[in-house]
Design a protein around this motif. Structure first.
Motif, mmCIF file in Angstrom:
data_model
loop_
_atom_site.group_PDB
_atom_site.id
_atom_site.type_symbol
_atom_site.label_atom_id
_atom_site.label_comp_id
_atom_site.label_asym_id
_atom_site.label_seq_id
_atom_site.Cartn_x
_atom_site.Cartn_y
_atom_site.Cartn_z
ATOM 1 N N UNK A 18 10.618 20.808 -23.260
ATOM 2 C CA UNK A 18 9.976 21.190 -21.978
ATOM 3 C C UNK A 18 8.992 22.569 -22.581
ATOM 4 N N UNK A 19 9.437 23.326 -23.404
ATOM 5 C CA UNK A 19 8.594 24.437 -23.962
ATOM 6 C C UNK A 19 7.307 24.097 -24.604
ATOM 7 N N UNK A 20 7.734 23.109 -25.445
ATOM 8 C CA UNK A 20 6.374 22.496 -26.271
ATOM 9 C C UNK A 20 5.462 21.688 -25.158
ATOM 10 N N UNK A 21 5.997 20.911 -24.471
ATOM 11 C CA UNK A 21 5.068 20.377 -23.332
ATOM 12 C C UNK A 21 3.969 21.692 -22.578
ATOM 13 N N UNK A 22 4.698 22.539 -22.054
ATOM 14 C CA UNK A 22 4.100 23.688 -21.286
ATOM 15 C C UNK A 22 2.994 24.391 -22.133
ATOM 16 N N UNK A 23 3.660 24.602 -23.411
ATOM 17 C CA UNK A 23 2.621 25.324 -24.348
ATOM 18 C C UNK A 23 1.379 24.462 -24.829
ATOM 19 N N UNK A 24 1.755 23.210 -25.217
ATOM 20 C CA UNK A 24 0.603 22.181 -25.326
ATOM 21 C C UNK A 24 -0.314 22.082 -24.349
ATOM 22 N N UNK A 25 0.004 21.832 -22.968
ATOM 23 C CA UNK A 25 -0.764 21.731 -21.885
ATOM 24 C C UNK A 25 -1.434 22.868 -21.838
ATOM 25 N N UNK A 26 -1.031 24.028 -21.768
ATOM 26 C CA UNK A 26 -1.800 25.428 -21.644
ATOM 27 C C UNK A 26 -2.754 25.519 -22.620
ATOM 28 N N UNK A 27 -2.624 25.111 -23.889
ATOM 29 C CA UNK A 27 -3.686 25.349 -25.076
ATOM 30 C C UNK A 27 -4.611 24.199 -24.774
ATOM 31 N N UNK A 28 -4.347 23.018 -24.582
ATOM 32 C CA UNK A 28 -5.197 22.054 -24.257
ATOM 33 C C UNK A 28 -6.369 22.231 -23.085
ATOM 34 N N UNK A 29 -5.514 22.534 -21.951
ATOM 35 C CA UNK A 29 -6.132 22.839 -20.664
ATOM 36 C C UNK A 29 -6.856 23.863 -20.446
#
Length: 52
Positions: A18-29
C-alpha cells in the motif's frame, strides 16, 4: 531516501504494498516522475526523479 536495511524490507510485500502504491502513484501522477528502488545487503535506496 536511504535505509541501512533494518527497517525497509523491499521484499516484504505486506508492509510495502500500500505504501509503495501510494508513493508510486503520487510520483507518477502529480510529479510526472518515476521511482527507482535499489536494495542490497548494505541497505535500500529510493530514488524519486521528478520533472516538476
Amino acid at each position: 531516501m536511504e535505509d541501512n536495511g533494518i527497517c525497509y524490507d523491499v521484499h516484504n510485500e505486506n508492509i510495502l504494498n500500500l505504501r509503495l502504491h501510494i508513493i508510486t502513484s503520487f510520483v507518477k501522477n502529480k510529479l510526472s516522475g518515476k521511482i527507482d528502488i535499489e536494495s542490497s545487503s548494505e541497505g535500500t535506496k529510493t530514488i524519486i526523479i521528478s520533472k516538476n
